[in-house]
Design a protein around this motif. Structure first.
Motif, PDB file in Angstrom:
ATOM      1  N   THR A 215      19.816  -3.282  -8.347  1.00 41.56           N
ATOM      2  CA  THR A 215      19.547  -4.093  -7.161  1.00 41.56           C
ATOM      3  C   THR A 215      18.295  -3.569  -6.459  1.00 41.56           C
ATOM      4  O   THR A 215      17.793  -2.477  -6.766  1.00 41.56           O
ATOM      5  CB  THR A 215      20.717  -4.047  -6.171  1.00 41.56           C
ATOM      6  OG1 THR A 215      20.777  -2.721  -5.590  1.00 41.56           O
ATOM      7  CG2 THR A 215      22.044  -4.353  -6.849  1.00 41.56           C
ATOM      8  N   SER A 234      21.066  -9.838  -9.340  1.00 42.83           N
ATOM      9  CA  SER A 234      20.241  -9.641  -8.143  1.00 42.83           C
ATOM     10  C   SER A 234      19.168 -10.711  -7.972  1.00 42.83           C
ATOM     11  O   SER A 234      18.633 -10.880  -6.868  1.00 42.83           O
ATOM     12  CB  SER A 234      19.576  -8.261  -8.185  1.00 42.83           C
ATOM     13  OG  SER A 234      20.541  -7.245  -8.028  1.00 42.83           O
ATOM     14  N   GLU A 246      16.825 -17.379  -7.818  1.00 43.41           N
ATOM     15  CA  GLU A 246      16.235 -17.620  -6.494  1.00 43.41           C
ATOM     16  C   GLU A 246      14.886 -16.913  -6.444  1.00 43.41           C
ATOM     17  O   GLU A 246      14.818 -15.684  -6.484  1.00 43.41           O
ATOM     18  CB  GLU A 246      17.158 -17.088  -5.389  1.00 43.41           C
ATOM     19  CG  GLU A 246      16.631 -17.349  -3.991  1.00 43.41           C
ATOM     20  CD  GLU A 246      17.527 -16.758  -2.918  1.00 43.41           C
ATOM     21  OE1 GLU A 246      17.583 -17.350  -1.829  1.00 43.41           O
ATOM     22  OE2 GLU A 246      18.155 -15.711  -3.160  1.00 43.41           O
ATOM     23  N   SER A 249      14.345 -13.973  -4.029  1.00 41.91           N
ATOM     24  CA  SER A 249      15.004 -12.724  -4.413  1.00 41.91           C
ATOM     25  C   SER A 249      14.184 -11.969  -5.450  1.00 41.91           C
ATOM     26  O   SER A 249      14.079 -10.737  -5.407  1.00 41.91           O
ATOM     27  CB  SER A 249      16.407 -13.015  -4.954  1.00 41.91           C
ATOM     28  OG  SER A 249      17.241 -13.533  -3.940  1.00 41.91           O
TER      29      SER A 249
END
Length: 264
Positions: A215, A234, A246, A249
């Motif tokens: 992460t 993540s 996404e 992210s």
């Protein structure tokens, strides 16, 4: 593919024809996978790997021709859509099939399970296949495709090899000519033990890849040890591997990675 602190983003291909959760056409599956791959590349990852994780429950080593055909269709489109190195895994343990798809689609590597030492996977007993796989790679002229193999693989019981340490297993993979080894936690999204990673790094000269649980918050802890990091959950909406990638992210994660690179 040269590995040097690389970030490998995951494309979890939608459930394929014939599998319990399939509800999309091949064209729709290809479109979703391509969108995820393009967002990963736009976000700055170094490589991308595709995997048929939505096909659960998985078959043990043997998957049908419909799966190979569908994965080839997706892989071919991904190779056209992005320019970064690409890899593939076909669950569960369908390593020869993954190698064939990678060769046909112009991919750079496969993620392999069951290379050395048998283990009890949640699909059943999985015997080692290093000898058969490397002979197959030679047979089809695919020696340029790297084989990165899990050791003490997640979602598996290793009681049968409990007297073999993870570093000894890594040494066996190196002796049997793997191109890199992958260390994971116990399940998808779970952190790998830093102690295990350190033991493997000290045991082999091969690239060492972290295969789960990375992460934006913990990558700094692993940065001094591993050569590459496979990132799936993540990069997805709400941190759930089942969701779409996404872009924000991915970008936030890669900003952190760039900070770590600049600090060296």
């Amino acid at each position: 593919m040269e590995i040097n602190k690389s970030i490998i983003g995951m494309v979890h291909v939608g459930a394929l024809p014939g599998t319990p959760r399939n509800c999309l056409s091949i064209a729709e599956i290809v479109e979703q996978a391509t969108s995820d791959a393009q967002k990963l590349e736009q976000g700055g990852v170094d490589a991308i790997m595709m995997e048929n994780m939505h096909d659960r429950p998985y078959l043990n080593r043997q998957v049908g021709p419909e799966i190979i055909a569908a994965m080839t269709a997706v892989a071919t489109k991904l190779r056209q859509a992005v320019s970064c190195p690409l890899g593939i895994q076909i669950l569960a343990g369908a390593n020869k099939q993954a190698l064939a798809v990678a060769h046909a689609a112009g991919f750079n590597f496969i993620r392999e399970e069951g290379f050395v030492f048998g283990h009890l996977a949640d699909e059943g007993m999985m015997n080692s296949d290093a000898g058969k796989l490397l002979r197959y790679r030679k047979l089809i002229g695919a020696e340029h495709i790297k084989i990165y193999t899990d050791i003490k693989k997640k979602h598996s019981s290793h009681a049968i090899s409990s007297d073999v340490s993870i570093d000894d297993m890594a040494k066996a993979a190196e002796f049997f000519l793997a191109d890199g080894v992958i260390v994971t936690g116990n399940a998808t999204g779970e952190e790998a033990s830093i102690k295990d990673v350190q033991a493997v790094v000290e045991a082999v000269r091969l690239p060492v890849i972290i295969g789960s649980g990375i992460t934006v918050k913990n990558i700094a802890d692993y940065w001094p040890y591993a050569d590459a990091y496979i990132v799936g959950s993540s990069f997805k909406y709400d941190g759930d591997w089942q969701n779409e990638v996404e872009l924000q992210s991915v970008q936030a994660f890669m900003v952190r990675v760039q900070d770590l690179r600049n600090s060296n």
